[in-house]
Design a protein around this motif. Structure first.
Motif, PDB file in Angstrom:
ATOM      1  N   VAL A   1       0.834  -1.203   0.000  1.00 11.06           N
ATOM      2  CA  VAL A   1       0.000   0.000   0.000  1.00 11.06           C
ATOM      3  C   VAL A   1       0.866   1.249   0.000  1.00 11.06           C
ATOM      4  CG1 VAL A   1      -1.755   1.293   1.284  1.00 11.06           C
ATOM      5  CG2 VAL A   1      -1.813  -1.210   1.260  1.00 11.06           C
ATOM      6  N   THR A   2       0.497   2.212  -0.863  1.00 10.87           N
ATOM      7  CA  THR A   2       1.105   3.548  -0.799  1.00 10.87           C
ATOM      8  C   THR A   2      -0.001   4.566  -0.619  1.00 10.87           C
ATOM      9  OG1 THR A   2       1.020   3.806  -3.208  1.00 10.87           O
ATOM     10  CG2 THR A   2       3.053   2.911  -2.273  1.00 10.87           C
ATOM     11  N   MET A   3       0.311   5.658   0.083  1.00 12.58           N
ATOM     12  CA  MET A   3      -0.695   6.666   0.398  1.00 12.58           C
ATOM     13  C   MET A   3      -0.882   7.673  -0.733  1.00 12.58           C
ATOM     14  SD  MET A   3      -1.975   5.973   3.344  1.00 12.58           S
ATOM     15  CE  MET A   3      -1.835   4.237   2.948  1.00 12.58           C
ATOM     16  N   GLY A   4       0.111   7.787  -1.626  1.00 11.88           N
ATOM     17  CA  GLY A   4       0.008   8.720  -2.740  1.00 11.88           C
ATOM     18  C   GLY A   4      -0.011   7.970  -4.053  1.00 11.88           C
ATOM     19  N   GLY A   5       0.446   8.641  -5.117  1.00 13.49           N
ATOM     20  CA  GLY A   5       0.515   7.993  -6.423  1.00 13.49           C
ATOM     21  C   GLY A   5       1.651   6.991  -6.480  1.00 13.49           C
ATOM     22  N   TYR A   6       1.772   6.349  -7.617  1.00 12.74           N
ATOM     23  CA  TYR A   6       2.787   5.311  -7.772  1.00 12.74           C
ATOM     24  C   TYR A   6       4.206   5.865  -7.669  1.00 12.74           C
ATOM     25  CZ  TYR A   6      -0.802   1.992  -9.184  1.00 12.74           C
ATOM     26  OH  TYR A   6      -1.885   1.162  -9.194  1.00 12.74           O
ATOM     27  N   LEU A   7       4.388   7.158  -7.969  1.00 12.69           N
ATOM     28  CA  LEU A   7       5.726   7.743  -7.911  1.00 12.69           C
ATOM     29  C   LEU A   7       6.017   8.402  -6.570  1.00 12.69           C
ATOM     30  CD1 LEU A   7       5.904   9.330 -11.477  1.00 12.69           C
ATOM     31  CD2 LEU A   7       6.830   7.143 -10.706  1.00 12.69           C
ATOM     32  N   SER A   8       5.132   8.250  -5.607  1.00 13.54           N
ATOM     33  CA  SER A   8       5.331   8.893  -4.311  1.00 13.54           C
ATOM     34  C   SER A   8       6.436   8.177  -3.538  1.00 13.54           C
ATOM     35  CB  SER A   8       4.036   8.866  -3.493  1.00 13.54           C
ATOM     36  OG  SER A   8       3.654   7.538  -3.223  1.00 13.54           O
ATOM     37  N   ALA A   9       6.978   8.886  -2.543  1.00 10.85           N
ATOM     38  CA  ALA A   9       8.040   8.319  -1.712  1.00 10.85           C
ATOM     39  C   ALA A   9       7.459   7.235  -0.803  1.00 10.85           C
ATOM     40  CB  ALA A   9       8.676   9.414  -0.869  1.00 10.85           C
ATOM     41  N   SER A  10       8.317   6.354  -0.349  1.00  9.60           N
ATOM     42  CA  SER A  10       7.894   5.301   0.561  1.00  9.60           C
ATOM     43  C   SER A  10       7.378   5.894   1.862  1.00  9.60           C
ATOM     44  CB  SER A  10       9.079   4.374   0.866  1.00  9.60           C
ATOM     45  OG  SER A  10       8.787   3.531   1.968  1.00  9.60           O
ATOM     46  N   GLU A  11       6.301   5.295   2.386  1.00  9.44           N
ATOM     47  CA  GLU A  11       5.790   5.730   3.687  1.00  9.44           C
ATOM     48  C   GLU A  11       6.776   5.415   4.807  1.00  9.44           C
ATOM     49  OE1 GLU A  11       2.852   6.644   1.239  1.00  9.44           O
ATOM     50  OE2 GLU A  11       3.479   4.551   1.310  1.00  9.44           O
ATOM     51  N   TYR A  12       7.751   4.587   4.533  1.00  7.59           N
ATOM     52  CA  TYR A  12       8.685   4.147   5.573  1.00  7.59           C
ATOM     53  C   TYR A  12      10.050   4.804   5.438  1.00  7.59           C
ATOM     54  CZ  TYR A  12       4.899   0.836   6.080  1.00  7.59           C
ATOM     55  OH  TYR A  12       3.653   0.281   6.251  1.00  7.59           O
ATOM     56  N   SER A  13      10.100   5.911   4.695  1.00  6.69           N
ATOM     57  CA  SER A  13      11.320   6.710   4.599  1.00  6.69           C
ATOM     58  C   SER A  13      10.904   8.172   4.685  1.00  6.69           C
ATOM     59  CB  SER A  13      12.042   6.442   3.277  1.00  6.69           C
ATOM     60  OG  SER A  13      13.193   7.244   3.169  1.00  6.69           O
ATOM     61  N   ILE A  14      11.421   8.875   5.680  1.00  4.42           N
ATOM     62  CA  ILE A  14      11.022  10.254   5.941  1.00  4.42           C
ATOM     63  C   ILE A  14      12.227  11.157   5.740  1.00  4.42           C
ATOM     64  CG2 ILE A  14      10.066  11.824   7.670  1.00  4.42           C
ATOM     65  CD1 ILE A  14       8.999   9.174   9.064  1.00  4.42           C
ATOM     66  N   LYS A  15      12.059  12.194   4.910  1.00  2.00           N
ATOM     67  CA  LYS A  15      13.166  13.127   4.680  1.00  2.00           C
ATOM     68  C   LYS A  15      13.095  14.267   5.691  1.00  2.00           C
ATOM     69  CE  LYS A  15      14.763  12.227   0.091  1.00  2.00           C
ATOM     70  NZ  LYS A  15      15.330  12.823  -1.133  1.00  2.00           N
ATOM     71  N   VAL A  16      14.236  14.490   6.351  1.00  2.69           N
ATOM     72  CA  VAL A  16      14.310  15.474   7.428  1.00  2.69           C
ATOM     73  C   VAL A  16      15.579  16.301   7.256  1.00  2.69           C
ATOM     74  CG1 VAL A  16      14.437  15.765   9.931  1.00  2.69           C
ATOM     75  CG2 VAL A  16      13.094  13.896   8.981  1.00  2.69           C
ATOM     76  N   ALA A  17      15.500  17.587   7.595  1.00  2.00           N
ATOM     77  CA  ALA A  17      16.697  18.425   7.570  1.00  2.00           C
ATOM     78  C   ALA A  17      17.766  17.796   8.467  1.00  2.00           C
ATOM     79  CB  ALA A  17      16.370  19.837   8.035  1.00  2.00           C
ATOM     80  N   ASP A  18      18.983  17.720   7.930  1.00  2.00           N
ATOM     81  CA  ASP A  18      20.092  17.038   8.589  1.00  2.00           C
ATOM     82  C   ASP A  18      21.000  18.082   9.251  1.00  2.00           C
ATOM     83  OD1 ASP A  18      22.673  15.828   8.971  1.00  2.00           O
ATOM     84  OD2 ASP A  18      22.108  14.247   7.571  1.00  2.00           O
ATOM     85  N   VAL A  19      21.135  18.011  10.581  1.00  2.00           N
ATOM     86  CA  VAL A  19      21.943  18.991  11.316  1.00  2.00           C
ATOM     87  C   VAL A  19      23.354  19.070  10.741  1.00  2.00           C
ATOM     88  CG1 VAL A  19      22.929  19.612  13.543  1.00  2.00           C
ATOM     89  CG2 VAL A  19      20.631  18.670  13.444  1.00  2.00           C
ATOM     90  N   ALA A  20      23.954  17.906  10.464  1.00  2.00           N
ATOM     91  CA  ALA A  20      25.328  17.886   9.961  1.00  2.00           C
ATOM     92  C   ALA A  20      25.429  18.563   8.596  1.00  2.00           C
ATOM     93  CB  ALA A  20      25.831  16.450   9.878  1.00  2.00           C
ATOM     94  N   LYS A  21      24.447  18.320   7.717  1.00  2.00           N
ATOM     95  CA  LYS A  21      24.471  18.952   6.400  1.00  2.00           C
ATOM     96  C   LYS A  21      24.313  20.463   6.515  1.00  2.00           C
ATOM     97  CE  LYS A  21      22.939  15.245   3.308  1.00  2.00           C
ATOM     98  NZ  LYS A  21      21.977  14.866   2.258  1.00  2.00           N
ATOM     99  N   VAL A  22      23.410  20.901   7.388  1.00  2.00           N
ATOM    100  CA  VAL A  22      23.207  22.338   7.570  1.00  2.00           C
ATOM    101  C   VAL A  22      24.492  22.973   8.103  1.00  2.00           C
ATOM    102  CG1 VAL A  22      21.860  24.110   8.751  1.00  2.00           C
ATOM    103  CG2 VAL A  22      20.739  22.038   7.934  1.00  2.00           C
ATOM    104  N   ARG A  23      25.125  22.322   9.074  1.00  2.00           N
ATOM    105  CA  ARG A  23      26.373  22.852   9.639  1.00  2.00           C
ATOM    106  C   ARG A  23      27.472  22.927   8.586  1.00  2.00           C
ATOM    107  NH1 ARG A  23      26.093  19.553  15.333  1.00  2.00           N
ATOM    108  NH2 ARG A  23      24.961  21.146  16.518  1.00  2.00           N
ATOM    109  N   THR A  24      27.541  21.923   7.736  1.00  2.00           N
ATOM    110  CA  THR A  24      28.559  21.911   6.688  1.00  2.00           C
ATOM    111  C   THR A  24      28.348  23.064   5.713  1.00  2.00           C
ATOM    112  OG1 THR A  24      28.828  19.514   6.844  1.00  2.00           O
ATOM    113  CG2 THR A  24      29.538  20.559   4.794  1.00  2.00           C
ATOM    114  N   LEU A  25      27.114  23.268   5.293  1.00  2.00           N
ATOM    115  CA  LEU A  25      26.813  24.373   4.384  1.00  2.00           C
ATOM    116  C   LEU A  25      27.130  25.720   5.038  1.00  2.00           C
ATOM    117  CD1 LEU A  25      23.475  22.950   3.014  1.00  2.00           C
ATOM    118  CD2 LEU A  25      25.467  23.461   1.610  1.00  2.00           C
ATOM    119  N   ASN A  26      26.802  25.843   6.315  1.00  2.00           N
ATOM    120  CA  ASN A  26      27.086  27.070   7.055  1.00  2.00           C
ATOM    121  C   ASN A  26      28.594  27.325   7.114  1.00  2.00           C
ATOM    122  OD1 ASN A  26      25.986  29.284   8.396  1.00  2.00           O
ATOM    123  ND2 ASN A  26      26.142  28.329  10.403  1.00  2.00           N
TER     124      ASN A  26
END
Length: 251
Positions: A219-244
């Motif tokens: 089962v997916t909650m969106g269309g066939y091209l939607s992201a997996s319900e079991y993978s959540i994208k979140v702002a990454d502290v380390a990535k933000v610090r690196t860019l800063n």
């Protein structure tokens, strides 16, 4: 500010907002549905984010994904969302609207700006869909937008770098041109040095695995091209610090 550079991070959750601030973001763009380029967030999300962080929060006003040609009823939704965002603590607003021939919708933008004041307003990446970006920039300046977010009308800010540089030079401080779209630690230095920009916009996200132990892969909650319900994208502290850190080391 990082030695003259301000980093804005787009976020669509409280966790991302907290992580972005911890990593050194100077401002947040609060959205829902970043997979669709960002839409208007819920008032509940705005309230809780404002309780958790101290940096300015600019709220996206976009009633749906897709194009930036809006119906009269969608305009009423946008005006209502502006009023609510102001009421619940937004520090700024982010929106944009176009006519059917790819020009800035001056009448609609002027009406939305009037409702938005005294808050500062950014014209979002609807700008990247305009017919004539140099003329559109002058229109935004005359309307009174404080910022414009752009990838230089290309697939990413790196690809659109020549136009971003030209827009920054044309602006001459009358509006802040903010590069955004595909900015990572691998290309940030080149974009900042090549554009002359004083601010930049990024998401700096990483995939986080769901805490669900039971999973239904059928089962997916969106269309066939939607992201997996079991993978959540979140702002990454380390990535933000690196860019800063990259931004700080440029000057």
């Amino acid at each position: 500010m990082s030695n003259g550079f301000l980093m804005e991070v787009c976020v669509d959750s409280v966790e991302s907002a907290v992580n972005a601030e911890r990593g050194g973001a100077g401002r947040l763009e609060l959205c829902a549905n970043l997979m669709e380029g960002g839409t208007t967030p819920s008032i509940g999300l705005l309230q809780v984010v404002k309780q958790c962080i101290r940096v300015p929060v600019f709220v996206m006003i976009r009633p749906r994904g897709g194009d930036f040609l809006y119906s009269d009823r969608e305009v009423e939704v946008m005006k209502a969302d502006v009023r609510l965002a102001k009421q619940y603590g937004a520090d700024g607003l982010v929106f944009g609207a176009l006519t059917e021939d790819g020009r800035v919708d001056t009448e609609l933008c002027a009406a939305l700006l009037a409702v938005s004041r005294p808050l500062p307003v950014t014209f979002h990446r609807a700008f990247d869909m305009v017919y004539d970006p140099l003329a559109a920039l002058e229109t935004l300046i005359s309307l009174g937008f404080e910022r414009v977010l752009t990838s230089g009308c290309d697939s990413s800010a790196l690809e659109g770098l020549p136009l971003i540089k030209r827009l920054t030079e044309q602006a001459k401080g009358r509006i802040v041109v903010v590069p955004g779209g595909g900015i990572t630690e691998r290309n940030l230095q080149r974009i900042l040095e090549g554009s002359g920009a004083s601010e930049f916009h990024c998401s700096a996200r990483s995939a986080s695995d769901s805490g669900m132990k039971f999973r239904n892969p059928s089962v997916t909650m969106g269309g066939y091209l939607s992201a997996s319900e079991y993978s959540i994208k979140v702002a990454d502290v380390a990535k933000v610090r690196t860019l800063n850190a990259i931004a700080k080391n440029i000057l």
